[in-house]
Design an enzyme around this catalytic site. Sequence first.
Site, PDB file in Angstrom:
ATOM      1  N   ARG A 294      56.045  55.043 -14.976  1.00 23.22           N
ATOM      2  CA  ARG A 294      55.189  53.814 -14.512  1.00 23.22           C
ATOM      3  C   ARG A 294      55.877  53.066 -16.249  1.00 23.22           C
ATOM      4  NH1 ARG A 294      50.834  54.200 -16.528  1.00 23.22           N
ATOM      5  NH2 ARG A 294      50.738  56.432 -17.588  1.00 23.22           N
TER       6      ARG A 294
ATOM      7  N   TYR B 116      58.947  54.849  -8.337  1.00 28.31           N
ATOM      8  CA  TYR B 116      59.256  56.084  -9.139  1.00 28.31           C
ATOM      9  C   TYR B 116      57.417  55.930  -8.854  1.00 28.31           C
ATOM     10  CZ  TYR B 116      56.519  58.885 -12.146  1.00 28.31           C
ATOM     11  OH  TYR B 116      55.705  59.383 -13.253  1.00 28.31           O
TER      12      TYR B 116
ATOM     13  N   LYS C  34      47.993  54.664  -8.549  1.00 27.56           N
ATOM     14  CA  LYS C  34      47.276  54.791  -9.897  1.00 27.56           C
ATOM     15  C   LYS C  34      46.815  52.793  -9.209  1.00 27.56           C
ATOM     16  CE  LYS C  34      48.449  57.862 -12.045  1.00 27.56           C
ATOM     17  NZ  LYS C  34      47.433  58.470 -12.769  1.00 27.56           N
TER      18      LYS C  34
ATOM     19  N   HIS D  46      40.092  59.124 -14.194  1.00 26.28           N
ATOM     20  CA  HIS D  46      42.070  59.131 -14.255  1.00 26.28           C
ATOM     21  C   HIS D  46      41.158  60.561 -14.418  1.00 26.28           C
ATOM     22  CE1 HIS D  46      45.327  59.691 -16.150  1.00 26.28           C
ATOM     23  NE2 HIS D  46      45.650  59.936 -15.164  1.00 26.28           N
TER      24      HIS D  46
ATOM     25  N   SER E 116      47.680  60.569 -18.958  1.00 29.61           N
ATOM     26  CA  SER E 116      49.576  60.937 -18.683  1.00 29.61           C
ATOM     27  C   SER E 116      49.848  61.911 -19.228  1.00 29.61           C
ATOM     28  CB  SER E 116      50.039  60.257 -17.933  1.00 29.61           C
ATOM     29  OG  SER E 116      49.368  59.623 -17.383  1.00 29.61           O
TER      30      SER E 116
ATOM     31  N   CYS F 150      48.732  65.039 -20.343  1.00 28.48           N
ATOM     32  CA  CYS F 150      48.028  65.944 -21.521  1.00 28.48           C
ATOM     33  C   CYS F 150      47.007  66.856 -20.863  1.00 28.48           C
ATOM     34  CB  CYS F 150      47.624  64.817 -22.571  1.00 28.48           C
ATOM     35  SG  CYS F 150      48.117  63.366 -23.450  1.00 28.48           S
TER      36      CYS F 150
ATOM     37  N   ASP G 134      44.006  64.891 -10.575  1.00 33.11           N
ATOM     38  CA  ASP G 134      43.878  63.349 -11.499  1.00 33.11           C
ATOM     39  C   ASP G 134      43.593  62.131 -11.413  1.00 33.11           C
ATOM     40  OD1 ASP G 134      46.225  61.736 -12.585  1.00 33.11           O
ATOM     41  OD2 ASP G 134      47.349  60.631 -10.781  1.00 33.11           O
TER      42      ASP G 134
ATOM     43  N   ARG H 168      59.146  65.717 -11.509  1.00 36.99           N
ATOM     44  CA  ARG H 168      57.594  66.128 -11.164  1.00 36.99           C
ATOM     45  C   ARG H 168      57.709  66.286 -10.080  1.00 36.99           C
ATOM     46  NH1 ARG H 168      52.789  63.531 -12.933  1.00 36.99           N
ATOM     47  NH2 ARG H 168      53.881  62.222 -15.344  1.00 36.99           N
TER      48      ARG H 168
HETATM   49  P1  GDP Z   1      48.367  65.567 -16.766  1.00 35.45           P
HETATM   50  O1  GDP Z   1      49.761  64.884 -16.148  1.00 35.45           O
HETATM   51  O2  GDP Z   1      47.565  65.485 -17.615  1.00 35.45           O
HETATM   52  O3  GDP Z   1      48.384  66.633 -15.323  1.00 35.45           O
HETATM   53  O4  GDP Z   1      48.988  67.430 -17.973  1.00 35.45           O
HETATM   54  P2  GDP Z   1      50.211  68.344 -17.360  1.00 35.45           P
HETATM   55  O5  GDP Z   1      48.700  69.520 -16.427  1.00 35.45           O
HETATM   56  O6  GDP Z   1      51.432  68.252 -16.299  1.00 35.45           O
HETATM   57  O7  GDP Z   1      50.279  68.883 -18.668  1.00 35.45           O
HETATM   58  C1  GDP Z   1      51.545  67.714 -18.648  1.00 35.45           C
HETATM   59  C2  GDP Z   1      52.312  68.686 -20.117  1.00 35.45           C
HETATM   60  O8  GDP Z   1      51.168  69.344 -20.786  1.00 35.45           O
HETATM   61  C3  GDP Z   1      53.304  69.787 -19.337  1.00 35.45           C
HETATM   62  O9  GDP Z   1      54.339  70.720 -20.093  1.00 35.45           O
HETATM   63  C4  GDP Z   1      51.624  70.991 -19.325  1.00 35.45           C
HETATM   64  O10 GDP Z   1      52.566  72.125 -19.914  1.00 35.45           O
HETATM   65  C5  GDP Z   1      51.815  70.800 -21.150  1.00 35.45           C
HETATM   66  N1  GDP Z   1      50.047  71.877 -20.757  1.00 35.45           N
HETATM   67  C6  GDP Z   1      49.452  71.349 -19.773  1.00 35.45           C
HETATM   68  N2  GDP Z   1      47.802  72.507 -20.638  1.00 35.45           N
HETATM   69  C7  GDP Z   1      48.451  72.647 -22.145  1.00 35.45           C
HETATM   70  C8  GDP Z   1      48.277  73.566 -22.654  1.00 35.45           C
HETATM   71  O11 GDP Z   1      46.368  74.245 -23.134  1.00 35.45           O
HETATM   72  N3  GDP Z   1      48.193  73.738 -24.235  1.00 35.45           N
HETATM   73  C9  GDP Z   1      49.917  72.899 -24.227  1.00 35.45           C
HETATM   74  N4  GDP Z   1      50.601  73.137 -25.917  1.00 35.45           N
HETATM   75  N5  GDP Z   1      50.360  72.478 -23.692  1.00 35.45           N
HETATM   76  C10 GDP Z   1      49.577  72.196 -22.491  1.00 35.45           C
HETATM   77  P1  PGA Z   2      49.150  62.716 -14.367  1.00 34.83           P
HETATM   78  O1  PGA Z   2      50.147  61.458 -13.391  1.00 34.83           O
HETATM   79  O2  PGA Z   2      48.216  61.600 -15.445  1.00 34.83           O
HETATM   80  O3  PGA Z   2      49.653  63.580 -13.910  1.00 34.83           O
HETATM   81  O4  PGA Z   2      50.481  62.531 -14.944  1.00 34.83           O
HETATM   82  C1  PGA Z   2      50.879  60.016 -13.529  1.00 34.83           C
HETATM   83  C2  PGA Z   2      50.856  59.012 -14.460  1.00 34.83           C
HETATM   84  O5  PGA Z   2      49.608  58.960 -14.314  1.00 34.83           O
HETATM   85  O6  PGA Z   2      51.204  58.988 -14.635  1.00 34.83           O
HETATM   86 MN    MN Z   3      47.928  60.224 -13.812  1.00 33.36          MN
HETATM   87 MN    MN Z   4      48.781  65.515 -12.879  1.00 29.84          MN
END
Ligand code: GDP
Ligand code: PGA
Ligand code: MN
Ligand code: MN
Length: 620
Positions: A89, A229, A238, A258, A280, A282, A305, A397
């Site tokens: 983004r 993207y 989004k 979110h 994002s 996290c 999400d 992704r």
């Molecule tokens: P989203 O973008 O908020 O959906 O985040 P994701 O679930 O895709 O996670 C983003 C990154 O953080 C990935 O590389 C995960 O492996 C890592 N991650 C997610 N949950 C945890 C956790 O509980 N502990 C740690 N250390 N890393 C995590």
């Molecule tokens: P994410 O979604 O929250 O899973 O990273 C895409 C974004 O927020 O850009």
């Molecule tokens: Mn997101």
């Molecule tokens: Mn995600």
Amino acid sequence: MTAILETEDTTGATPLEQAAPTSHRGILDFVAEVAALTQPDEIHWCTGSDQEWTELTDFLVSVGTFTRLNPERMPNSFHAASDPIDVARVEDRTYICSVAERDAGPTNNWMAPAEMKARMRGLYDGCMRGRTMYVIPFVMGHLDAERPMFGIEVTDSAYVTASMRVMSRMGTDVLRRMEELEADFVQAVHSVGHPLEPGEADVAWPCNEVKYISQFPEERAIWSFGSGYGGNALLGKKCYALRIASAMARDEGWLAEHMLILKLTSPAGSVKYVAAAFPSACGKTNLAMLEPTIPGWKVETLGDDIAWMRRGEDGRLWAVNPENGFFGVAPGTNWHTNPNAMRTIAKGSSVFTNVALTDDGDVWWEGLENPPAHATSWKGEDWSPDSEELSSHANSRYCTPIRQCDILAPEFDDPRGVPIDAILFGGRRRTTVPLVFESRDWNHGTFLGATLSSETTAAATGAVGVVRRDPMAMLPFIGYNAGDYFGHWVDMGKHADAAKMPRIFYVNWFRRARLEDGGDGGFLWPGFGENSRVLKWVVERIEGEAAAVETPIGHVPTPESLDTDGLEMTAAELEAALAVDADEWRAELPQIEEWFARFGDDLPSVLRDELEGLRARLGA
Ligand code: GDP
Ligand code: PGA
Ligand code: MN
Ligand code: MN
């Protein structure tokens, strides 16, 4: 596909109208206007059929955007590599074009709607030449919702069209329902901004150095240019379901957030629904599909999400996930961290962008098991485990249908959604923020959300690892003045029966062991499936069973109240994960002060009172 003919028929219908599979006046006018400006060679009205998916993906293979994966490993699935200038983004190119600058608030880029439109009309002029324009009728949320939330995305990208088919409910059924209801819809225009001259060969990933992601909240319209993207180009996600929807939600008294949504069942069979907002990259997708490590607990997924939350007649906050797929971060996803995501993508019908392609037609990324001896990196270069460069972009992704998820909760199909019991806020903080704590009440919870802080990630372009305030994990997505947004959150909590509102918690999976305490700098908490222990504590707090220490920042678990059975963690490590260090928190105060100062008089006084309360409790 229908060519745009030059002649009109005897009824006076234009060629576009003759070829269009609809008589919905608003849709016809919108599509005609965009076509006249952007001048595509052809117009394709999307049906959402399997045959259309096959045609789209065959086309993308033929032009080199997609590589078909080995059907024995990943059926009906494709690899794509973007242009390196188009991987995330673009927050600095994202605008909220409200009529009044004040309504975009201090956190968004703003331009007057007329000025942005003049600028973008210049860019859109002829920008689809040599390409097909796809018309995608879609609905965010349920088609049979009380008020279905329609959109029409017009795009010159087959990649975007294929991805929208995974991520949203789209096609002929949606179009028919829009006709029946003579429905209004969000107008969403997208172009990669790469017209083709006659005879000019296309590139695998067309895009433009110039990018604009513009939202017009009053008109409920989106204009996107220059990027393919996901977050910039799949406009239902989004741009609509967060930026435009948050402005609708302010006007109509609901919340567009979110947040992931999950269903948690205890060994005794009691069910709780949890929503969680993390910035994002996290941990939303991982938590949404968590496989509990504690016996007898079950997690089912509703969304990873976005959550739309409305107050029900029973006074509770009911949430639906408006999406229909997962657009997940690939690196770090594996059979240990997220087995449910692995099982979902293994069923195929998925698109992988900016991961590595193995020699046997499979995908690989950092953190996945069994690294291949050789692969092609996302940049198209030879890659082996000794390579210095990463095989996959940090924001690579997978895009996969939510219905393939084995643990999808049956309530996903209920347009009323689910009543939320707990909201978690969380971010990525090496220091300061304990593993979990509970807010004192709704207003304090709103304060925690409004001051949420996190290290930046690769999901947006720019520096990674810089701590910034990311209120409710919505900093890049609030479609109006963030001061008003905080006020809206406060108002949502003003309720005859406050006990019906979700309880608000704050979590941090990313705290590190301090080197100065003899730690190794690694994550203090094992995370992933072990986060079920935190969810259990949350449920037991709601049920009045779990103990907590009252600290200046809120209610923190006593070490005994957290289920650590079978967890390999020393008492000192657990203590460090839960510690509230008053000095660290006192150091946050000036940062929060500075953050709040940005909102001036638009900051609700309730939040200023919360800050003063925190200051007093910290003895600062
Ligand atoms: P989203 O973008 O908020 O959906 O985040 P994701 O679930 O895709 O996670 C983003 C990154 O953080 C990935 O590389 C995960 O492996 C890592 N991650 C997610 N949950 C945890 C956790 O509980 N502990 C740690 N250390 N890393 C995590
Ligand atoms: P994410 O979604 O929250 O899973 O990273 C895409 C974004 O927020 O850009
Ligand atoms: Mn997101
Ligand atoms: Mn995600």
